[in-house]
Design an enzyme around this catalytic site. Structure first.
Site, short mmCIF file in Angstrom:
data_model
loop_
_atom_site.label_atom_id
_atom_site.label_comp_id
_atom_site.label_asym_id
_atom_site.label_seq_id
_atom_site.Cartn_x
_atom_site.Cartn_y
_atom_site.Cartn_z
N ASP A 42 0.59 -1.74 -0.49
CA ASP A 42 0.10 -0.04 -0.49
C ASP A 42 0.93 1.45 -0.12
O ASP A 42 2.48 1.05 -0.11
CB ASP A 42 -0.96 -0.19 1.24
CG ASP A 42 -2.13 0.43 1.36
OD1 ASP A 42 -2.29 1.72 0.17
OD2 ASP A 42 -3.18 0.85 1.97
N CYS B 287 -10.17 -25.92 14.82
CA CYS B 287 -9.12 -25.13 14.36
C CYS B 287 -7.99 -26.38 14.83
O CYS B 287 -7.78 -26.39 16.21
CB CYS B 287 -9.43 -24.12 13.72
SG CYS B 287 -8.56 -22.48 15.47
N CYS C 238 -14.61 -23.70 16.90
CA CYS C 238 -14.27 -24.06 15.95
C CYS C 238 -12.95 -25.55 16.22
O CYS C 238 -13.08 -25.54 17.77
CB CYS C 238 -13.32 -22.90 15.72
SG CYS C 238 -11.86 -22.80 14.82
#
EC number: 2.4.2.48
Lengths: 493, 493
Positions: B93, B281, B279
């Site tokens: 950026d 993960c 979750c």
């Protein structure tokens, strides 16, 4: 309270509870998922089920053990816990499933309960008759009588500390399911499986599942722990919990894996056709579908079974978190989008909003309006009921917009779809703090109009004016004629 | 085709593509999530982002590097890839974000592009002006002119193999966004960020996001790779992809973790308030919320960041799988239930069903009707358009039920909500093979009635009878008067 079950949190008819299993000396937190362990084939070792996946309880089949020479004597001498190497709670089935599949088994309730006690089962099952969904009423009644005799035999048996299941049958007849539930709750048995749901679940007939379970629940006492027998697909667990089911068992994780099938919370995928794993469980984080297809079949089956367990236990945790947060119905709303048949199930559930309302907390964090269906949630009906009790002045303005700066009414109340009118004093209370979309739908407007109707009918002396923000005709049709109605859009407000 | 971008699969306006990044000598599969790496604080090491999470590309800020004495010279001498230890593609950026935040920066497009080239960036960004959403039109136009001058400066710069972003601004004015998109597509620049969306996303104004992005997309060419700048919350990725966005960046994974926030596909949770991790993960499979709260803060922040990345990359994989399977709109429908503001976004998206239809595949596996909103999906409108082209006999019966065993009509066509009528020859084609709930809603009936209307209007000579299964008044109101209408329920069929 039922002796061995304590309810800690409620949301809709769902709850977080604690099932004490004295013979295993453990307390199982519910909703709980019991992996089905085939005593002949351990796809995932029971010890790993406990340590890696968090299974506090599993279920295996005492009839298979009893009928298999190779293992019967070993299990009798070692005991079930040592045989399986599992120190959580173990529930055993009785052979009823085999009865349903093959029409005949060679054991009585007294015999199989005694066998279950001898092998060290913690929760045993009598020989009930799992009547399938679409039989005629005569057969459903006749078989229910047999099941109820099995419960009587179970009550008469010497079971010690072992808990005993009291299955609830009744096929697709709601009145039979309700009577069966009432009968089961009247015994001194401990856990209440709603049985013979597998044919309905296999056929994706979730609306029928809802009708049967809600009927059984009407018969059972609120403090009965309920097992939805055969339900283990993560897609439907939130719906089942919202009805008030506490225990689930999954054979699916292993059976599906054997067929190369991959479970998700919105359906079942085929490994063959997958390009990406939509999951980040340890299996999916480390492998791609191509990896699994390339390895040998046993490895793929084992890894798929592990994924299937991960996604199922993950959903159980998500459901518990939702109950704790008061967002279970939002979760059911999301899961309803997994398949049109799940949407049918959710719509059927909302037909019983009154039944859900009985245990739904009066206050939660925030109500999220996330679908047309949400207009039928129990919180909306409860607000409508409350409207009949509120005091009104002689002349009342109800408005969906801000109150006008000057007016001649005695009071101004806000109107908020889907709830309808409420006085300012309630504006910071649940569910009126709801988050609602800016693009309001006709279902929300119609529910709000129903609220207006309820208020008007309870207060025949009050002059009422309604300012609405372009409501649909179906909503306006519900507003009583004597209400003066202004469309705020026409008024340029 | 745009030089460096190739589209492989479509669903709605979403696509799976390949972005060639010549300077890095890699091809990035899109939709792609670019973790934002703060050159001063590596919450998760870039090499791990690639190997553990699958990041093929990341984004960092060249303006911060240029302004930070401590690292500038090191990055200039080592090059960005060695400095970050990352051998995927790196986008940088320019400081535009700092410009928006602080009102002023001390660098021109020519200077910052040259700096980005020198440090070895693979995709560089000029200094555009991220005009916020609610400014007056004069300011939006004036700043857009500045942005367009920056694009001209970028075109004039010596950039070698480095790709260059062409940001699309225009605040909340759809015509400006569209014009900006058209202008950007007319340059020889490479990647097209839709900018200044962060204020809208932070305020959950997803319907406004949809209006701005759909407007920019109307101006851009279909083969332009589009970056939704600042979008990294997994909740909104499916919606963004369905609009045709290809690249996303997430600073959220790290920023949220710093605040103890935990991302999910349906919102953001606070670690402090969590009882369960919804979750599986690697982080959530190994820890409980209590574990994380008990450890030291740095460890909790790192583990939360890892979870946040897992759930985000998981959603990207789920989205790609959905595009491949033709179920992206079903996924968007599910995600719309995460928050009422997401439902607003989905409803806004469906206002542009025609725009989605342009690239939506004519044939997919199955259409799942999973909400009232699904009645407005592009497949429904496409079928309605097709109805005008079908040949009809002189006397046609349209029926929601099975054809009657005897009748006097020349032909019988099936009617299926939400699509409406179709001849038998089409019954096995997409989308008419749709799975629909048995409990049909008024939205589906009304869409089906619209189909009837379209058929009737295209065939003024044909006598048409409609047999419907208890349609809502709102649906029947849409059926032209000259159609003979029978309620099949009254007929006992």
């Amino acid at each position: 309270m039922r002796d061995h079950f304590e309810i800690r949190d409620h949301d809709a008819a769902g709850r977080i509870g604690r099932l004490e299993v004295p013979r295993a000396d453990v307390t199982v937190e519910t909703p709980a998922l019991l992996p089905v362990v085939n005593p002949n084939v351990l796809t995932v070792e029971p010890e790993r089920l406990r340590t890696e996946f968090g299974a506090e309880m599993l279920i295996t089949n005492s009839y298979i053990i009893r009928s298999t020479d190779r293992i019967r004597d070993r299990v009798l001498s070692e005991g079930l816990h040592d045989f399986l190497d599992f120190d959580g709670a173990i529930m055993t089935d009785s052979g009823s499933f085999q009865l349903a599949e093959y029409g005949d088994i060679d054991v009585t309730t007294a015999e199989i309960l005694e066998f279950q006690r001898r092998i060290g089962s913690d929760v045993a099952t009598p020989v009930d008759v799992p009547t399938p969904p679409d039989v005629d009423r005569d057969r459903a009644e006749r078989e229910l009588e047999t099941t109820e005799r099995a419960l009587a035999d179970a009550e008469a048996a010497e079971t010690g500390e072992m808990l005993v299941n009291a299955p609830v049958q009744g096929s697709k007849y709601p009145d039979l399911r309700e009577a069966a539930g009432r009968h089961a709750a009247g015994t001194d048995l401990d856990v209440f499986p709603v049985g013979a749901m597998v044919p309905l679940m296999n056929a994706y007939r979730y609306a029928d599942v809802v009708e049967a379970v809600m009927a059984a629940k009407r018969g059972l006492d609120p403090d009965c722990p309920v097992h939805l027998f055969g339900a283990g697909h993560p897609m439907m667990l939130a719906l089942a919990v919202a009805m008030g089911c506490d225990l689930f068992d999954s054979a699916a994780y292993a059976l599906m894996a054997r067929d190369g099938r991959y479970l998700t919370v919105s359906g079942t995928e085929h490994l063959e056709e997958m390009s990406y794993f939509p999951c980040s469980c340890p299996v999916c984080a480390d492998h791609t579908p191509a990896d699994l297809r390339e390895g040998d079949d046993d490895r793929a089956e084992r890894l798929l079974a592990e994924h299937n367990l991960h996604v199922t236990f993950e959903e159980i945790r998500r459901i518990k978190a939702a109950i704790r947060d008061g967002t279970l119905l939002e979760l059911v709303d999301r899961r309803a989008r997994g398949h049109p048949a799940m949407l049918d199930g959710y719509r059927a559930l909302l037909d019983h909003a009154d039944q859900l309302e009985a245990t739904d907390p009066v206050s939660k964090d925030a109500f999220f309006y996330t679908s047309h269906e949400a207009a039928r949630r129990p919180e909306v009906g409860r607000h409508h009921d409350r409207l009949a009790w509120l005091e009104t002045p002689d002349d009342l303005l109800l408005t969906e917009s801000k109150p006008p700066s000057s007016h001649d009414h005695d009071a101004v109340w806000r109107v908020k779809p889907p709830f309808g009118p409420f006085p300012r004093a309630l504006s910071e209370t649940y569910p009126l703090t709801a988050e609602v979309p800016e693009r309001v739908d006709a279902a929300a407007q119609t529910a709000a109009a129903e609220g207006v109707r309820r208020l008007v009918e309870a207060n025949p002396e009050t002059a009422i004016t309604l300012g609405h923000d372009g409501w649909a005709e179906t909503a306006l049709d519900r507003v009583p004629d004597r209400v003066a109605v202004d469309d705020l859009r026409d008024l340029g407000r």
